[in-house]
Design an enzyme around this catalytic site. Structure first.
Site, PDB file in Angstrom:
ATOM      1  N   ASP A  12       2.948  -6.087   3.492  1.00  0.00           N
ATOM      2  CA  ASP A  12       3.432  -4.698   3.520  1.00  0.00           C
ATOM      3  C   ASP A  12       2.360  -3.699   3.092  1.00  0.00           C
ATOM      4  O   ASP A  12       2.674  -2.610   2.607  1.00  0.00           O
ATOM      5  CB  ASP A  12       4.671  -4.522   2.630  1.00  0.00           C
ATOM      6  CG  ASP A  12       5.753  -5.541   2.918  1.00  0.00           C
ATOM      7  OD1 ASP A  12       6.119  -5.676   4.096  1.00  0.00           O
ATOM      8  OD2 ASP A  12       6.217  -6.208   1.974  1.00  0.00           O
ATOM      9  N   HIS A  40       6.143  -4.104  10.668  1.00  0.00           N
ATOM     10  CA  HIS A  40       5.541  -2.824  10.336  1.00  0.00           C
ATOM     11  C   HIS A  40       5.935  -1.801  11.394  1.00  0.00           C
ATOM     12  O   HIS A  40       6.351  -2.160  12.495  1.00  0.00           O
ATOM     13  CB  HIS A  40       4.014  -2.926  10.222  1.00  0.00           C
ATOM     14  CG  HIS A  40       3.359  -3.520  11.420  1.00  0.00           C
ATOM     15  ND1 HIS A  40       2.980  -4.835  11.485  1.00  0.00           N
ATOM     16  CD2 HIS A  40       3.010  -2.982  12.608  1.00  0.00           C
ATOM     17  CE1 HIS A  40       2.424  -5.087  12.652  1.00  0.00           C
ATOM     18  NE2 HIS A  40       2.429  -3.984  13.349  1.00  0.00           N
TER      19      HIS A  40
END
Length: 432
Positions: A12, A40
């Site tokens: 992340d 994402h």
């Protein structure tokens, strides 16, 4: 030329955004590991594209995209993600998207047993905690791959006489071993087999010999960008085992997951969030279970794209980053989400670990040690200024530049890009 983008923490970090910025300079974007267990978001001209399995190079109309042999592929999710992207305007994606014939297939029973395994592990543990799997069947698929009982893409699309019968036989045998392990759980094997039989023709146009595909690109002097999945601290060998994923998410996974020799790799870009986050269980030395952690979570909108789970938040851990740098050999860094720190008057940074009163000389592999270290911090002054509208690195506040310089000096790797907001153009490049 082959360049690589890798996550340096627990995932992340914002790898997709850097890839999105870079893809206009590349002919091929390839993924080398993982499946649809990472995610994402990329924003292009105001349109949000969520990527889970597919390479984010699809947003560049001139770029070919490859899912390498190290990727594990759940075919229904592959087509669902592709169709979702097409519905948002990526109508030419099918002609630019390819799958390695050597990639392993994820079946629905892999996903079912993934969740059963998680419950089993939680029941065995003293604290009732689990690994934090996404439940996408990634671990069980890599398990059957390692035991040499899995099925690959070429097994499905093979037109040789008897190929489908062999596929069906191996599928049933694989399912039976799962049932022997987890009990006779309710499962419609015939329905899944029929679905895969229908997928066969739909999948064929995407399938290539990825070794031939990539090495022809290299021979033709095409520029290749490898998009890493997850991050080094989730690596099956070098991460916080067993709270990791089931593949090599570092530089080693690039080589084995694509069949590219290390001599061909030129640049390795390490993506680093300006603070630290993690999803799921496992040790997290700089975690802040307080108002500071909640503030990072709120300002940073720290929720997983794939799972929606809240991310745990803490200060930047340079001990961890140095360890990650040793293994992956970053040639430059992309510091992301620096703007999240805009309103912090003071910003602590973890610079060493102590265990039982002694400073550790290396990153501990033992979780009992890592989970009980005392982090020593250096506190840096904040800049108390909105940096989201800044367009040049030199225009950053002095304290923001000092923060970045502190990172560079500690890990001895230059910072090349700095993320200052969620927009596609909120990325400053620094000359190195």
């Amino acid at each position: 030329m082959v360049n690589v983008v890798l996550g340096s923490q627990w995932g992340d970090e914002g790898k997709g955004k850097l890839v999105d910025i870079l893809v206009s300079h590349y002919d091929v974007v390839a993924r080398c590991a993982g499946g649809n267990n990472a995610g994402h978001t990329i924003v292009v001209d105001g349109v949000k594209y969520d990527f889970h399995m597919l390479p984010s190079g699809l947003v560049n109309p001139n770029c070919k995209n490859l899912l390498g042999n190290g990727v594990v592929i759940h075919i229904p999710s592959f087509f669902k993600e592709l169709e979702t992207l097409e519905s948002k305007g990526l109508n030419d994606a099918r002609g630019r998207l390819f799958i390695s014939s050597r990639a392993h297939l994820v079946f629905d029973f892999h996903q079912r047993t993934d969740k059963l395994r998680e419950l089993e592990l939680a029941g065995r543990s003293k604290d009732g905690k689990n690994i934090g799997t996404t439940g996408k069947g990634i671990g069980p698929t890599y398990s059957t791959k390692a035991s040499r009982s899995g099925l690959r893409v070429h097994h499905l699309v093979n037109d040789n006489p008897g190929a489908w019968e062999l596929f069906e036989s191996r599928y049933r045998r694989l399912l039976e071993t799962r049932k022997q392990r987890y009990g006779d759980f309710d499962y419609d094997a015939e329905e899944e087999l029929n679905r895969f039989k229908q997928y066969k023709e739909s999948l064929k146009p995407f399938v290539v010999d990825s070794v031939d595909f990539l090495h022809k690109s290299i021979a033709n002097n095409e520029k290749i960008l490898v998009e890493g999945a997850n991050a080094l601290m989730l690596d099956i060998d070098f991460g916080t085992y067993p709270y990791v994923t089931s593949s090599n998410t570092g530089i080693g996974g690039v080589i084995t997951g694509l069949g590219i020799p290390p001599q061909k790799i030129q640049e390795v870009y390490g993506v680093v969030k300006a603070y630290t986050t993690r999803v799921g269980e496992g040790p997290f030395p700089t975690e802040q279970l307080n108002e500071q952690g909640e503030k990072l979570q709120s300002i940073g909108a720290e929720f997983g794209v794939t799972t929606g789970r809240k991310r745990r938040c803490g200060w930047l851990d340079l001990v961890l980053l140095k360890y990650s740098t040793l293994i992956n050999g970053y040639t430059s860094l992309n510091i992301t989400k620096l703007d999240v720190l805009d309103t912090f008057t003071e910003i602590p940074v973890g610079v060493s670990y102590k265990y039982k009163g002694e400073t550790l000389n290396s990153f501990p592999e033992d979780l009992l040690t890592l989970g009980n270290v005392e982090v020593e911090y250096v506190t840096l002054p904040g800049w108390n200024q909105d940096i989201t509208q800044i367009k040049k690195y030199d225009d950053l506040p002095e304290n923001a530049k000092k923060y970045l310089k502190f990172i560079e000096d500690f890990v001895k790797v230059p910072v090349q890009w700095v993320g200052t907001g969620p927009a596609r153009d909120s990325m400053l490049e620094k000359q190195i």
